[in-house]
Design an enzyme around this catalytic site. Structure first.
Site, PDB file in Angstrom:
ATOM      1  N   ASP A  54      14.453  61.100  54.147  1.00 43.34           N
ATOM      2  CA  ASP A  54      14.857  59.781  54.637  1.00 43.34           C
ATOM      3  C   ASP A  54      15.851  59.090  53.711  1.00 43.34           C
ATOM      4  OD1 ASP A  54      13.366  59.999  56.927  1.00 43.34           O
ATOM      5  OD2 ASP A  54      11.674  58.821  56.179  1.00 43.34           O
TER       6      ASP A  54
ATOM      7  N   LYS B 155       6.449  51.843  56.291  1.00 43.16           N
ATOM      8  CA  LYS B 155       6.042  52.328  57.610  1.00 43.16           C
ATOM      9  C   LYS B 155       5.141  53.552  57.475  1.00 43.16           C
ATOM     10  CE  LYS B 155       9.449  53.817  60.199  1.00 43.16           C
ATOM     11  NZ  LYS B 155       9.264  55.226  60.646  1.00 43.16           N
TER      12      LYS B 155
ATOM     13  N   LYS C   8      15.623  64.610  63.374  1.00 41.45           N
ATOM     14  CA  LYS C   8      15.201  63.211  63.304  1.00 41.45           C
ATOM     15  C   LYS C   8      15.601  62.474  64.586  1.00 41.45           C
ATOM     16  CE  LYS C   8      13.456  63.392  59.107  1.00 41.45           C
ATOM     17  NZ  LYS C   8      12.049  63.042  58.796  1.00 41.45           N
TER      18      LYS C   8
END
Length: 412
Positions: free
Chosen positions: A290, A22, A317
């Site tokens: 992440d 992504k 986040k």
């Protein structure tokens, strides 16, 4: 539509190709949309975040079509043609889309009106606002939206490096469109450095030159983005969940990963090896935030203490991930303590499970819970499991094909 997933514990095995990166797809799509001419990008999946970026570039005047996972982008040549009106950008829940597009909209269209969903518009933009105050750019944030008006001018842009690299990337995309010499100067050490490396790689691929310096980055403008062809790599951040399944007893073969990638989440390889060995360990996640959810699933079920440190940015986040990782894994029976910028795990041989957990509208929390369910004694119910569509729409299908015993219940 709301999705509830019920997982009966068991080990996963088989072969899987994680989705495209992504992070890389955002960067290549934006460069292609700013370019002169047409670009073709292979291996593109339309997750919710990628749809948001495509929608925003379309709002600037770019055009795109997708066939057989090949995305064709007709670029706008660096300047939007909008007849004097401010474009409107629906960024969905994508922090990358919002932060990348704010300065690009100023450079290409004189500003824009930004909206989003979930927690997106609550996520901090102060580094930009401080810059706008110094540069005389108007901004207003109210009623769940953000309006910016003005034009970027060449010069020095001083930013902290420890809030989010997304602010740096946004400026590195926008300033080449501005006539004159500019510098992006870092006032604090840079975290998530590999994400900026991905940005520089994408800019170079589309003909834009940026010079790294001791204090940041220098570039001149105007430069022309040049349409080109390329491909999106497989995503290491999503592959990390299957690494987690393997550490919890699975035998998953993870395919099509670039072992020479600029993606910082390749750190999952050495980190998972460290977690596979018994004993106490501390892992610095400042450059790979992440990875915290999959690393947390691994840390919960092993012999020894594990500390994930330098993780304060996880609070900003899709959810406050230090809190939601702790809440979710405790519900499943893990021994975990939440610190101001860290998580501490006291590894257990297995988790109890037998509970329902709220995925907190956070794709990585849902995938972490699914991996942790492999090590539970009793079934696990995930509420709001549709949130995986943000980055990995095929996650539940892949989980089932790897032997996962689950029911997917859709309502509403």
């Amino acid at each position: 539509m709301s999705t509830t997933v019920v997982i009966r514990p068991g080990k996963l095995a088989g072969a899987v190709t994680p989705p495209p990166s992504k992070s890389q797809a955002h960067r290549l799509i934006i460069a292609a949309a700013l370019a002169r001419g047409e670009s073709r990008l292979e291996n593109v999946d339309l997750s919710q975040d990628i749809r948001a970026t495509l929608s925003c570039m379309e709002a600037l005047g770019a055009r795109w079509s997708l066939k057989d996972r090949t995305l064709t982008v007709g670029g706008l040549g660096g300047a939007a043609q909008l007849a004097g009106r401010l474009p409107r950008f629906d960024c969905g829940e994508s922090g990358s889309t919002l932060r990348f597009l704010i300065p690009i909209a100023l450079a290409a269209a004189g500003g824009g009106v930004f909206t989003g969903h979930g927690r997106l518009m609550q996520r901090p933009q102060k580094p930009y606002f401080d810059l706008f105050h110094r540069k005389g750019i108007f901004w207003e944030q109210r009623d769940g939206g953000l309006t910016v008006k003005g034009r970027l001018t060449p010069g020095e842009y001083a930013l902290p490096g420890d809030v989010s690299s997304q602010f740096i990337t946004g400026l590195l995309y926008a300033l080449p469109l501005v006539e004159g010499e500019s510098a992006v100067t870092l006032t604090t050490p840079l975290e998530s450095r590999d994400y900026v490396s991905m940005t520089l790689q994408a800019l170079d691929q589309f003909g834009v030159s940026v010079q790294e310096t001791a204090s940041g980055y220098r570039l001149s403008g105007p430069q022309a983005y040049v349409g080109t062809d390329g491909a999106v790599e497989t995503d290491w951040s999503q592959a990390a969940f299957w690494y987690g399944a393997n550490l919890l007893g699975g035998q998953v073969e993870i395919l099509n990963l670039n072992r020479s990638s600029a993606q910082g989440d390749m750190r999952v390889v050495p980190y998972s090896r460290q977690l596979a060995r018994p004993g106490d360990v501390a892992l610095d996640v400042s450059q790979c935030p992440d990875l915290v959810p999959p690393l947390a699933a691994m840390a919960a079920v092993r012999t020894g203490e594990c500390r994930l440190v330098n993780a304060a940015r996880l609070r900003l986040k899709e959810s406050d991930r230090l809190a939601t990782v702790t809440q979710t894994l405790r519900t499943l029976g893990a021994a975990v303590e939440e610190g101001a910028d860290s998580l501490t795990f006291h590894g257990l041989p297995a988790l109890e499970g037998g509970a329902a957990v709220d995925c907190c509208n956070d794709h990585r929390i849902a995938m972490m819970a699914a991996v942790a369910a492999c090590a539970c004694r009793r079934p696990v119910t995930l509420l709001g499991a549709e949130c995986v569509n943000k980055s990995y729409p095929g996650f539940w299908e892949d989980y089932r094909q790897l032997g996962g015993d689950l029911d997917v219940l859709i309502s509403g």
